[in-house]
Design a protein around this motif. Sequence first.
Motif, PDB file in Angstrom:
ATOM      1  N   UNK A  36       0.832  -1.205   0.000  1.00 34.30           N
ATOM      2  CA  UNK A  36       0.000   0.000   0.000  1.00 34.30           C
ATOM      3  C   UNK A  36       0.867   1.255   0.000  1.00 34.30           C
ATOM      4  N   UNK A  37       0.312   2.351  -0.517  1.00 32.95           N
ATOM      5  CA  UNK A  37       1.081   3.588  -0.573  1.00 32.95           C
ATOM      6  C   UNK A  37       0.484   4.618   0.383  1.00 32.95           C
ATOM      7  N   UNK A  38       1.329   5.089   1.286  1.00 31.89           N
ATOM      8  CA  UNK A  38       0.856   6.054   2.281  1.00 31.89           C
ATOM      9  C   UNK A  38       0.229   7.271   1.603  1.00 31.89           C
ATOM     10  N   UNK A  39       0.810   7.673   0.508  1.00 29.85           N
ATOM     11  CA  UNK A  39       0.337   8.891  -0.160  1.00 29.85           C
ATOM     12  C   UNK A  39      -1.059   8.739  -0.759  1.00 29.85           C
ATOM     13  N   UNK A  40      -1.505   7.511  -0.921  1.00 32.22           N
ATOM     14  CA  UNK A  40      -2.809   7.311  -1.552  1.00 32.22           C
ATOM     15  C   UNK A  40      -3.938   7.075  -0.556  1.00 32.22           C
ATOM     16  N   UNK A  41      -3.645   7.189   0.707  1.00 33.39           N
ATOM     17  CA  UNK A  41      -4.701   7.019   1.711  1.00 33.39           C
ATOM     18  C   UNK A  41      -5.737   8.125   1.494  1.00 33.39           C
TER      19      UNK A  41
END
Length: 525
Positions: A345-350
Amino acid sequence: MRTGLSKDLIARVLGGAPKYTIQQLEEKFPQRNLPDGAFVTRFAPSPTGYMHIGGLYGALIDCKLAQQSGGVFMLRIEDTDTKREVADAVQIINESMDRFGLKYNNVPEYGPYYQSQRKDIYHSVVAHLLENGLAYPCFLSAADMEEIRENQKAAGFATGIYGEFARDRNLSEDEIIANLDKGLVPSIRLYSTGNPEQRIFCKDAVRGSIGFPENNEDIVLIKSNDGLPTYHFAHLCDDHFMRTTHVIRGEEWLPSLPLHVQLFRMMDWRAPLYIHTSTIDKIDEESGKQRKLSKRKDPEANVAFFLEAGWPVEAVIEYLGNIAASGYEEAKMKGQVKSFWDYEMRAKKIPMSGALFDMKKLEWWAKEFIGSLPVPELVNRVVRWANEYGNNAQRAMCKEQSYLTSVLSIERDNPKRVRKDFITWSQTLENVAFFWDELFVPNSEYEFNMDALREFLETYDESDDKDTWWAKIVAVAEKCDVKNGDVAMNLRVALAGRTNTPDLYSIMSVMGGERVIKRIEGVIK
Ligand code: GLU
């Protein structure tokens, strides 16, 4: 800046000399030795005796980001509000984390992990601020503050202790001593030099840089009644010395961000990266509007609800994971990953807003998950649930484990074409309860074709293979001048009490000849 207090006075104000210098704390809690890019995160609930689904969502993100980056995920109990505390609350948090498979790693070196046990650390840091004129003892009583507030409201000023309203911010040492001599116990307030006319830019790792007016409130750092810190101050000390790299917290904390950045700058510490997550919302049934899941109105706001109702915890995790990382579902459907834990998962896409919790969507994840379980595991999970939360009937079904296994094996032999109609452990049992004579409810509304049933009984033999069995149904249909499907439906309803069931031949095989004959005869009589 005001003049700092002497060491003696600081010791008096705090009820004891600080145990550590900042330097000593830096050495006591050294930088962690982790790979580049490792996330150090923490779930930091207050022990209120209730675990909200939004808390689980945040904890999942914390845990996942730490795990996939080779970092550390901690659980920190924010128990500085002794008024709000509830017995067993920590146990509830621990149990929920355990049930949902969120493993934290509280290594002793960075503990203790209960804020109430970290007083020495907070007092040592606040001593440093007092010494440097960045904080001061404040003797305002509750009544004083109420009066200030009323006056501010009447005059149309912003409420709070700031600037000219911060009566004690420039008390001299002598004045402070005089107050202490009177037996007054101060709180410790920030000596804020912020100017709300000016903007401070604060970074949120997802939202980017956000400009806020600077904070000018002399907020409380240490409370007078118990010497414990406020959230703001505890967060500063803890996330610094626990070496947290990412603070992932609810968006309700976004307005406090300028204050927190101010505190970190004052200490000359590098602030962690912040991610403010969206609240978990739902569409209100009455108004049709989106709103936060409410503890009061929505049973599903409490994670215990999912355990009690028998939702597979994995499905809840998969679903919440997909809210946090919307690409997950596609990767899973394409077979690229098996579970959320394998997905990068990508933190920036939360998502920053609009995270919707939709029970229908959860059902889909639950069907997928239960559909993927091998029968022995399915039986295991159902039995475990029933023994903990099930009613008498459900527990009784689980006592006959080999029969239950046969029942739940129906249409599960081909992994590519598994029936996906089970949502919860509870509903799985309800769905197949008709297999048990004590739970079977005959259908009194269906208009049975008695001739067809009688004819079928004439030729029925439980040892028939599927082809022979079907040939007999075809023969009965011909004889009674109805469709093959009608005969099958009559049998289905006679045996199950309903029109929608799994494969009829399998039902009969599992029920066994005696039970089949008894049920059909029951209808004929
Ligand atoms: N105790 C705070 C809360 O429950 C924690 C917020 C944070 O994660 O920093 O909201």
